[in-house]
Design a protein around this motif. Structure first.
Motif, PDB file in Angstrom:
ATOM      1  N   ARG A  92       1.671   0.767  -4.334  1.00  0.00           N
ATOM      2  CA  ARG A  92       1.974  -0.595  -3.888  1.00  0.00           C
ATOM      3  C   ARG A  92       2.448  -0.596  -2.431  1.00  0.00           C
ATOM      4  O   ARG A  92       2.101  -1.469  -1.649  1.00  0.00           O
ATOM      5  N   TRP A  93       3.202   0.449  -2.064  1.00  0.00           N
ATOM      6  CA  TRP A  93       3.687   0.566  -0.688  1.00  0.00           C
ATOM      7  C   TRP A  93       2.497   0.709   0.273  1.00  0.00           C
ATOM      8  O   TRP A  93       2.453   0.077   1.327  1.00  0.00           O
ATOM      9  N   LEU A  94       1.511   1.547  -0.105  1.00  0.00           N
ATOM     10  CA  LEU A  94       0.318   1.726   0.744  1.00  0.00           C
ATOM     11  C   LEU A  94      -0.419   0.385   0.900  1.00  0.00           C
ATOM     12  O   LEU A  94      -0.899   0.049   1.983  1.00  0.00           O
ATOM     13  N   GLU A  95      -0.471  -0.365  -0.218  1.00  0.00           N
ATOM     14  CA  GLU A  95      -1.172  -1.655  -0.189  1.00  0.00           C
ATOM     15  C   GLU A  95      -0.448  -2.632   0.755  1.00  0.00           C
ATOM     16  O   GLU A  95      -1.079  -3.302   1.576  1.00  0.00           O
ATOM     17  N   LEU A  96       0.887  -2.674   0.641  1.00  0.00           N
ATOM     18  CA  LEU A  96       1.671  -3.580   1.497  1.00  0.00           C
ATOM     19  C   LEU A  96       1.569  -3.126   2.954  1.00  0.00           C
ATOM     20  O   LEU A  96       1.482  -3.947   3.874  1.00  0.00           O
ATOM     21  N   LYS A  97       1.526  -1.809   3.168  1.00  0.00           N
ATOM     22  CA  LYS A  97       1.431  -1.264   4.534  1.00  0.00           C
ATOM     23  C   LYS A  97       0.112  -1.675   5.181  1.00  0.00           C
ATOM     24  O   LYS A  97       0.058  -2.001   6.375  1.00  0.00           O
ATOM     25  N   SER A  98      -0.958  -1.676   4.383  1.00  0.00           N
ATOM     26  CA  SER A  98      -2.265  -2.037   4.945  1.00  0.00           C
ATOM     27  C   SER A  98      -2.293  -3.504   5.381  1.00  0.00           C
ATOM     28  O   SER A  98      -3.151  -3.928   6.131  1.00  0.00           O
ATOM     29  N   LYS A  99      -1.315  -4.295   4.887  1.00  0.00           N
ATOM     30  CA  LYS A  99      -1.297  -5.731   5.217  1.00  0.00           C
ATOM     31  C   LYS A  99      -0.289  -6.058   6.301  1.00  0.00           C
ATOM     32  O   LYS A  99      -0.102  -7.210   6.662  1.00  0.00           O
ATOM     33  N   GLY A 100       0.452  -5.047   6.772  1.00  0.00           N
ATOM     34  CA  GLY A 100       1.451  -5.333   7.803  1.00  0.00           C
ATOM     35  C   GLY A 100       2.611  -4.386   7.675  1.00  0.00           C
ATOM     36  O   GLY A 100       2.446  -3.251   7.256  1.00  0.00           O
ATOM     37  N   ARG A 101       3.812  -4.864   8.032  1.00  0.00           N
ATOM     38  CA  ARG A 101       4.985  -3.984   7.969  1.00  0.00           C
ATOM     39  C   ARG A 101       5.543  -3.960   6.557  1.00  0.00           C
ATOM     40  O   ARG A 101       6.037  -4.973   6.060  1.00  0.00           O
ATOM     41  N   PRO A 102       5.462  -2.802   5.881  1.00  0.00           N
ATOM     42  CA  PRO A 102       5.906  -2.764   4.482  1.00  0.00           C
ATOM     43  C   PRO A 102       7.409  -2.588   4.387  1.00  0.00           C
ATOM     44  O   PRO A 102       8.041  -2.081   5.300  1.00  0.00           O
ATOM     45  N   PRO A 103       7.986  -2.977   3.242  1.00  0.00           N
ATOM     46  CA  PRO A 103       9.394  -2.647   3.008  1.00  0.00           C
ATOM     47  C   PRO A 103       9.505  -1.133   2.805  1.00  0.00           C
ATOM     48  O   PRO A 103       8.480  -0.465   2.660  1.00  0.00           O
ATOM     49  N   ALA A 104      10.725  -0.592   2.766  1.00  0.00           N
ATOM     50  CA  ALA A 104      10.911   0.837   2.496  1.00  0.00           C
ATOM     51  C   ALA A 104      10.372   1.143   1.101  1.00  0.00           C
ATOM     52  O   ALA A 104      10.457   0.301   0.199  1.00  0.00           O
ATOM     53  N   GLU A 105       9.836   2.357   0.930  1.00  0.00           N
ATOM     54  CA  GLU A 105       9.233   2.705  -0.358  1.00  0.00           C
ATOM     55  C   GLU A 105      10.264   2.636  -1.494  1.00  0.00           C
ATOM     56  O   GLU A 105       9.940   2.234  -2.617  1.00  0.00           O
ATOM     57  N   ALA A 106      11.515   2.998  -1.175  1.00  0.00           N
ATOM     58  CA  ALA A 106      12.560   2.956  -2.205  1.00  0.00           C
ATOM     59  C   ALA A 106      12.786   1.522  -2.691  1.00  0.00           C
ATOM     60  O   ALA A 106      13.081   1.270  -3.871  1.00  0.00           O
ATOM     61  N   GLU A 107      12.623   0.582  -1.765  1.00  0.00           N
ATOM     62  CA  GLU A 107      12.786  -0.835  -2.125  1.00  0.00           C
ATOM     63  C   GLU A 107      11.634  -1.291  -3.040  1.00  0.00           C
ATOM     64  O   GLU A 107      11.841  -2.032  -4.012  1.00  0.00           O
ATOM     65  N   VAL A 108      10.427  -0.815  -2.725  1.00  0.00           N
ATOM     66  CA  VAL A 108       9.259  -1.155  -3.545  1.00  0.00           C
ATOM     67  C   VAL A 108       9.454  -0.589  -4.955  1.00  0.00           C
ATOM     68  O   VAL A 108       9.196  -1.268  -5.951  1.00  0.00           O
ATOM     69  N   LEU A 109       9.973   0.644  -5.025  1.00  0.00           N
ATOM     70  CA  LEU A 109      10.224   1.272  -6.335  1.00  0.00           C
ATOM     71  C   LEU A 109      11.258   0.466  -7.125  1.00  0.00           C
ATOM     72  O   LEU A 109      11.078   0.197  -8.324  1.00  0.00           O
ATOM     73  N   ALA A 110      12.324   0.061  -6.450  1.00  0.00           N
ATOM     74  CA  ALA A 110      13.375  -0.709  -7.131  1.00  0.00           C
ATOM     75  C   ALA A 110      12.808  -2.032  -7.654  1.00  0.00           C
ATOM     76  O   ALA A 110      13.120  -2.448  -8.783  1.00  0.00           O
ATOM     77  N   ASP A 111      11.957  -2.688  -6.859  1.00  0.00           N
ATOM     78  CA  ASP A 111      11.328  -3.949  -7.286  1.00  0.00           C
ATOM     79  C   ASP A 111      10.480  -3.735  -8.525  1.00  0.00           C
ATOM     80  O   ASP A 111      10.506  -4.531  -9.474  1.00  0.00           O
ATOM     81  N   ILE A 112       9.706  -2.650  -8.509  1.00  0.00           N
ATOM     82  CA  ILE A 112       8.801  -2.370  -9.626  1.00  0.00           C
ATOM     83  C   ILE A 112       9.593  -2.099 -10.902  1.00  0.00           C
ATOM     84  O   ILE A 112       9.257  -2.612 -11.977  1.00  0.00           O
ATOM     85  N   LEU A 113      10.666  -1.339 -10.772  1.00  0.00           N
ATOM     86  CA  LEU A 113      11.477  -1.042 -11.953  1.00  0.00           C
ATOM     87  C   LEU A 113      12.135  -2.304 -12.504  1.00  0.00           C
ATOM     88  O   LEU A 113      12.179  -2.526 -13.712  1.00  0.00           O
ATOM     89  N   ALA A 114      12.602  -3.155 -11.583  1.00  0.00           N
ATOM     90  CA  ALA A 114      13.250  -4.397 -12.018  1.00  0.00           C
ATOM     91  C   ALA A 114      12.235  -5.312 -12.695  1.00  0.00           C
ATOM     92  O   ALA A 114      12.521  -5.978 -13.701  1.00  0.00           O
ATOM     93  N   ARG A 115      11.018  -5.338 -12.137  1.00  0.00           N
ATOM     94  CA  ARG A 115       9.965  -6.198 -12.675  1.00  0.00           C
ATOM     95  C   ARG A 115       9.531  -5.706 -14.065  1.00  0.00           C
ATOM     96  O   ARG A 115       9.390  -6.499 -14.995  1.00  0.00           O
ATOM     97  N   ASP A 116       9.354  -4.384 -14.201  1.00  0.00           N
ATOM     98  CA  ASP A 116       8.998  -3.818 -15.516  1.00  0.00           C
ATOM     99  C   ASP A 116      10.049  -4.210 -16.553  1.00  0.00           C
ATOM    100  O   ASP A 116       9.727  -4.625 -17.664  1.00  0.00           O
ATOM    101  N   GLU A 117      11.302  -4.056 -16.168  1.00  0.00           N
ATOM    102  CA  GLU A 117      12.394  -4.329 -17.093  1.00  0.00           C
ATOM    103  C   GLU A 117      12.379  -5.801 -17.523  1.00  0.00           C
ATOM    104  O   GLU A 117      12.496  -6.129 -18.700  1.00  0.00           O
ATOM    105  N   ARG A 118      12.193  -6.700 -16.527  1.00  0.00           N
ATOM    106  CA  ARG A 118      12.163  -8.127 -16.849  1.00  0.00           C
ATOM    107  C   ARG A 118      10.953  -8.447 -17.732  1.00  0.00           C
ATOM    108  O   ARG A 118      11.052  -9.174 -18.718  1.00  0.00           O
TER     109      ARG A 118
END
Ligand code: DC
Length: 216
Positions: free
Chosen positions: A142-168
């Motif tokens: 997901r980080w690579l995908e966001l990077k290809s579209k512009g300035r991505p968030p930090a990879e750790a932030e992307v991981l935290a989002d994904i974990l939170a989203r899975d949980e929800r």
């Protein structure tokens, strides 16, 4: 009869890419059901509403224009989180149900990816896949995908989002993210796109070919 392939799975597991490739392979219609929830989240944001408020989200869901599903504005990390929030409202899910089921009935067949396609939207689907990968791999993709579209968030932030989203997505009371009992499980952690597609095709093709030979 039409053929339905349900491709459910976790965020950034590769389910969308696989579903699109399966649809192209068979010449079937393709629906990204996550885009519908992302459109609801975008509509709520545009209206200045609150994604946690069921009434705000429902008003947008009822007036949804699925033709906007290609809008790049829904592909941001914020809309991924917003989609996960609005999708937990039972009335929002109910408002999007008929559209998805009607889409699935189109000849000669349809491939739909999401979280509850094999369990709730199309429980009698011809073939069901549940796609997953370890969180770190999904976050990197997901980080690579966001990077290809512009300035991505930090990879750790992307991981935290994904974990939170899975949980929800897993813990909501209505249509939680859970594999259908009859879904074939596909872990793409160690696979590139071509290997994952070959594995997906090997899992669904016996069922699709059987349905083509002997329609129910
Ligand atoms: O697949 P996606 O990342 O675009 O989905 C965004 C969010 O939408 C996801 O976190 C949960 C929700 N969703 C859902 O509840 N049911 C679906 N069939 C598809 C998506």
């Amino acid at each position: 009869m039409t053929i339905i392939i349900a491709v459910d799975g976790t965020a950034a597991s590769g389910k969308g890419t696989l579903a699109k490739k399966l649809a192209a392979h068979y010449g079937f219609h393709y629906l990204d059901s996550g885009a519908l929830y992302r459109l609801v989240a975008l509509g709520v944001a545009e209206a200045g509403g609150d994604p946690n408020c069921e009434a705000d989200a429902l008003a947008v869901a009822r007036a949804l224009d699925p033709a906007r599903a290609n809008d790049p504005a829904i592909r941001t990390a914020a809309m991924g989180i917003g989609a996960s929030i609005v999708s937990a409202h039972p009335a929002v899910r109910a408002a999007l149900l008929d559209f998805q089921r009607a889409f699935a009935r189109q000849a000669p067949g349809a491939v739909i990816d999401g979280r509850d396609i094999g369990t709730v939207i199309c429980p009698a689907a011809t073939a069901k896949l549940f796609v997953d990968a370890v969180p770190a791999v999904r976050a990197h993709r997901r980080w690579l995908e966001l990077k290809s579209k512009g300035r991505p968030p930090a990879e750790a932030e992307v991981l935290a989002d994904i974990l939170a989203r899975d949980e929800r997505d897993r813990s909501r009371t209505v249509s939680p993210l859970v594999p259908a009992a009859d879904a074939a499980l596909l872990d793409t952690s160690q696979m590139g796109i071509d290997a994952a597609f070959a594995a997906a095709l090997a899992l669904v093709s016996p069922k699709v070919e059987n349905a083509l030979i002997s329609p129910a």
